[in-house]
Design an enzyme around this catalytic site. Structure first.
Site, PDB file in Angstrom:
ATOM      1  N   LYS A   1       0.847  -1.183   0.000  1.00 16.83           N
ATOM      2  CA  LYS A   1       0.000   0.000   0.000  1.00 16.83           C
ATOM      3  C   LYS A   1       0.886   1.238   0.000  1.00 16.83           C
ATOM      4  O   LYS A   1       1.974   1.248   0.586  1.00 16.83           O
ATOM      5  CB  LYS A   1      -0.884  -0.035   1.248  1.00 16.83           C
ATOM      6  CG  LYS A   1      -1.962   1.033   1.318  1.00 16.83           C
ATOM      7  CD  LYS A   1      -2.830   0.814   2.552  1.00 16.83           C
ATOM      8  CE  LYS A   1      -3.942   1.855   2.666  1.00 16.83           C
ATOM      9  NZ  LYS A   1      -4.803   1.599   3.842  1.00 16.83           N
TER      10      LYS A   1
ATOM     11  N   SER B   1      -9.345   1.977   2.664  1.00 16.25           N
ATOM     12  CA  SER B   1      -8.360   2.695   1.887  1.00 16.25           C
ATOM     13  C   SER B   1      -7.352   1.794   1.179  1.00 16.25           C
ATOM     14  O   SER B   1      -6.518   2.265   0.415  1.00 16.25           O
ATOM     15  CB  SER B   1      -7.617   3.678   2.790  1.00 16.25           C
ATOM     16  OG  SER B   1      -6.935   3.014   3.831  1.00 16.25           O
TER      17      SER B   1
ATOM     18  N   SER C   1     -10.226  -0.641   6.528  1.00 17.79           N
ATOM     19  CA  SER C   1      -9.479  -0.434   5.287  1.00 17.79           C
ATOM     20  C   SER C   1      -8.815  -1.675   4.717  1.00 17.79           C
ATOM     21  O   SER C   1      -8.425  -1.684   3.554  1.00 17.79           O
ATOM     22  CB  SER C   1      -8.424   0.655   5.493  1.00 17.79           C
ATOM     23  OG  SER C   1      -9.034   1.888   5.777  1.00 17.79           O
TER      24      SER C   1
END
Length: 550
Positions: A134, A209, A233
């Site tokens: 990420k 996210s 997330s």
């Protein structure tokens, strides 16, 4: 008028990203799916753009990859090259990538192949495994913009501690994935890189996210990705894309030197965890990482080895079962996934008892106060720096126009105290389930959806979710896939009645199954704090009993 600063940054960053795609990996115009084609999950198999060998390599799980490389049947170089090519295609079809690190990854793969040949052994349990990151995780020399134009062109000077430890175990890094600006949205969209889409239906989101990671892993452009989770997330994107995943408790996975929002906010902690294709891959990541003794490098990590004794489960498990939180009920596809899971677990001899987490609504009130404590100052500051606008959801929530008042220290303390009281109440109720189970033990875990609906169309928001209790109380939580949306079975019954005004709002938001066509459906497996070994083992059981229907 001169162009705003942020727009020139966007143009520069997108051009930089495009320049790092090898020309031979640009999809030819003749086979590029047109925008009207929504389902592109099968492009690698049907386009002819990949060789059979490339497909074989990239369709494997992370556990299979490390085994094949260790046995010298595959090389790290061919695996990394193949997954980089598939990632290049994923970027073009799904817009899920921020920073490309292909050349460096392939160089690292060659070094590992040479080491194995020379020494006759691997460097560690992750030897040769490409792992996607990420965008928050720092790779020296690359930006970690987390969607902010003001963070661009400030390459990291050091690696995140987690990156260093995974490399020590033999991992290869090759790409970073897209996120929403601020990291606090249920969709991965920002002004720099734009919007990530779902390969099963490009009109749908992969969530946020960690939505870029979810897109990469479900498209088979990553064997294993590292996401983060402060409010859902990891869990929401994994539920939307058919992945196995783990939101561990704080202290099991290093979060040191990670680019983040809410720096210094410790009332509710974000945690890093794996997003992958099998329970074996969850275990591979966690046991390999813990084996590096992260507590010797990160003072926030707990000195807990991987406890194999905690993986030894009783033959009969007792699961709490929550068809909602008592305030909002799941939409038809989530309800059907719950029914499938319940029926198969019961048929296998496990036990199901009703356990509705009524504390969810209070948890949501508490956690949002924690996130709003600064009145939105940080988000406003970091977008104002280049004049870029906040995304609509964030602007309406804590932007300049929202007028959210910062909390006093005393108000913050009082809110944190409410969290402590809620944790005590929830634990006591969990423990009392021993009075209901036939095993004489409290429930082993709670099964429920992480959101009331499957993957949603772009530009929406979350009118409700079930994801706040796990981070607020730091509960170890897994995710497992079950099925996909069925256009015939997943219609709202004519006699359905809402249990609250919010319940009606959520069901209206779901609408009909056509709004979520081809979306995958997963469920959450919630346990107590620091039960990573047990949750991983239970995901093995559930995978073997429930299976996956899509």
């Amino acid at each position: 008028m001169a162009e705003p600063i942020w727009k020139s940054i966007v143009a520069q960053k997108q051009a930089e990203r495009l320049s790092k795609i090898p020309t031979e990996w640009i999809i030819p115009e003749g086979i590029l799916p047109p925008p009207k084609d929504q389902f592109v999950q099968d492009f690698p198999q049907k386009s002819g753009f990949f060789t059979q060998r490339e497909l074989q390599l990239t369709e494997a799980t992370a556990s299979e990859v490390v085994a094949m490389i260790a046995s010298r049947e595959w090389t790290a170089t061919e695996v990394t090259t193949a997954v980089c090519k598939r990632t290049a295609v994923a970027l073009q079809l799904l817009n899920c990538v921020t920073e490309i690190y292909f050349e460096e990854g392939i160089v690292r793969a060659k070094e590992l192949d040479e080491y194995l040949k020379r020494e006759g052994k691997t460097v560690g349990p992750l030897h040769g495994l490409p792992i996607s990151l990420k965008d928050q995780f720092n790779l020296k020399g690359l930006d970690s913009t987390i969607g902010y134009c003001s963070y661009a062109n400030k390459p990291a000077e050091t690696n995140s501690t987690l990156v260093t430890l995974l490399a020590e175990a033999g991992a290869i890094f090759y790409v970073k994935s897209n996120v929403p600006s601020t990291l606090m949205m249920g969709e991965s969209v920002n002004n720099i890189f734009g919007r990530t889409v779902n390969p099963r239906n490009r009109q749908l989101t992969t969530g946020g996210s960690s939505g870029g990671e979810a897109a990469l892993v479900t498209f088979r452009a990553s064997f294993l990705g590292v996401g983060t989770d402060i409010g859902g997330s990891i869990r929401h994107p994994s539920s939307y894309t058919g992945l196995y995943a783990l939101r561990p408790s704080h202290g099991r996975v290093s979060y040191q030197n990670v680019t983040n929002t809410y720096l210094g906010q410790e009332a509710v902690r974000s945690c890093a965890g794996p997003m992958c294709r099998s329970p074996e891959d969850v275990r591979l990541f966690m046991s390999s990482l813990v084996g590096t003794k992260p507590w010797l490098y990160d003072p926030q990590c707990l000195p807990l080895p991987w406890r194999t004794e905690e993986e030894k489960l009783p033959s009969k498990l007792s699961f709490g079962f929550a068809m909602g939180d008592g305030h909002v009920t799941p939409s038809p596809p989530l309800r059907r996934a719950m029914d499938i899971t319940k029926a198969k677990l019961l048929a296998a001899g496990h036990e199901i008892i009703e356990f509705v987490p009524y504390e969810m609504a209070t948890a949501a009130e508490i956690i949002y106060k924690m996130w709003e404590a600064d009145g939105g100052y940080e988000f406003q500051r970091d977008t104002d720096a280049t004049g870029e606008p906040l995304q609509d959801f964030i602007e309406k929530w804590v932007g300049h126009s929202a007028g959210v008042k910062p909390q006093t220290a005393f108000e913050t303390w009082q809110n944190q105290h409410q969290r402590a009281l809620l944790a005590e109440k929830f634990l006591n109720r969990w423990q009392r389930t021993a009075e209901q189970t036939s095993t004489g033990r409290p429930i082993d875990a709670l099964i429920m959806p992480s959101t009331p609906f499957p993957a949603i169309q772009h530009g929406g928001g979350y009118p409700w979710q079930y994801g706040t209790l796990s981070p607020l109380l730091d509960l170890t939580t897994g995710v497992f896939p079950v099925t996909k949306v069925d256009l015939e079975k997943d219609r709202v019954p004519d006699d359905w009645q809402p249990i609250s005004a919010k319940d009606k709002e959520v069901m209206d938001y779901y609408g009909k199954p056509e709004n979520h066509e081809d979306a995958l459906i997963g469920l959450a497996l919630i346990a107590r704090r620091l039960e990573e070994e047990k949750v991983t083992a239970m995901m093995h059981v559930i995978r073997n009993v429930v299976g996956v229907d899509y």
